[in-house]
Design a protein around this motif. Structure first.
Motif, mmCIF file in Angstrom:
data_model
loop_
_atom_site.group_PDB
_atom_site.id
_atom_site.type_symbol
_atom_site.label_atom_id
_atom_site.label_comp_id
_atom_site.label_asym_id
_atom_site.label_seq_id
_atom_site.Cartn_x
_atom_site.Cartn_y
_atom_site.Cartn_z
ATOM 1 N N LYS A 86 -8.958 1.182 -4.413
ATOM 2 C CA LYS A 86 -9.997 0.999 -5.429
ATOM 3 C C LYS A 86 -9.589 -0.080 -6.440
ATOM 4 C CE LYS A 86 -11.325 4.806 -7.266
ATOM 5 N NZ LYS A 86 -11.507 5.956 -8.168
ATOM 6 N N LYS A 87 -8.301 -0.140 -6.756
ATOM 7 C CA LYS A 87 -7.802 -1.127 -7.709
ATOM 8 C C LYS A 87 -7.586 -2.509 -7.073
ATOM 9 C CE LYS A 87 -5.499 2.176 -10.703
ATOM 10 N NZ LYS A 87 -4.213 2.653 -11.207
ATOM 11 N N GLY A 88 -7.747 -2.580 -5.750
ATOM 12 C CA GLY A 88 -7.591 -3.850 -5.062
ATOM 13 C C GLY A 88 -6.151 -4.229 -4.760
ATOM 14 N N LEU A 89 -5.276 -3.265 -4.780
ATOM 15 C CA LEU A 89 -3.866 -3.527 -4.480
ATOM 16 C C LEU A 89 -3.627 -3.445 -2.982
ATOM 17 C CD1 LEU A 89 -2.251 -1.348 -7.290
ATOM 18 C CD2 LEU A 89 -2.604 -3.813 -7.292
ATOM 19 N N VAL A 90 -2.625 -4.154 -2.513
ATOM 20 C CA VAL A 90 -2.276 -4.121 -1.102
ATOM 21 C C VAL A 90 -1.451 -2.888 -0.830
ATOM 22 C CG1 VAL A 90 -1.042 -5.329 0.731
ATOM 23 C CG2 VAL A 90 -2.274 -6.625 -0.989
ATOM 24 N N ILE A 91 -1.806 -2.181 0.212
ATOM 25 C CA ILE A 91 -1.088 -0.949 0.558
ATOM 26 C C ILE A 91 0.051 -1.299 1.492
ATOM 27 C CG2 ILE A 91 -1.245 1.294 1.680
ATOM 28 C CD1 ILE A 91 -4.142 1.373 0.839
ATOM 29 N N ALA A 93 -6.130 5.804 -1.745
ATOM 30 C CA ALA A 93 -7.507 5.558 -2.174
ATOM 31 C C ALA A 93 -7.529 4.912 -3.552
ATOM 32 C CB ALA A 93 -8.299 6.853 -2.179
ATOM 33 N N ASP A 94 -6.635 5.341 -4.434
ATOM 34 C CA ASP A 94 -6.562 4.765 -5.773
ATOM 35 C C ASP A 94 -6.116 3.300 -5.711
ATOM 36 O OD1 ASP A 94 -6.721 4.937 -8.625
ATOM 37 O OD2 ASP A 94 -4.525 5.091 -8.692
ATOM 38 N N ALA A 95 -5.136 3.008 -4.864
ATOM 39 C CA ALA A 95 -4.661 1.634 -4.726
ATOM 40 C C ALA A 95 -5.739 0.744 -4.119
ATOM 41 C CB ALA A 95 -3.401 1.600 -3.861
#
Length: 48
Positions: free
Chosen positions: A43-48, A39-41
């Motif tokens: 929110k930051k717009g990072l690719v999971i 969820a944090d990733a």
């Protein structure tokens, strides 16, 4: 999840003297930590 399971096994053995009780506890803790990190990733717009 693997880190949570390893802590769960140790927690289950030391506190409850039962490894079968520690594995589900560790699984749920690892799942909760992983969901929070995902969820944090997101929110930051990072690719999971």
């Amino acid at each position: 999840m693997s880190i949570g399971m390893s802590f769960g096994v140790v927690f289950g053995l030391t506190l409850f003297d039962n490894i079968a009780l520690g594995i589900p506890i560790g699984f749920s803790v690892g799942l909760a930590i992983g969901a929070g990190l995902d969820a944090d990733a997101k929110k930051k717009g990072l690719v999971i």
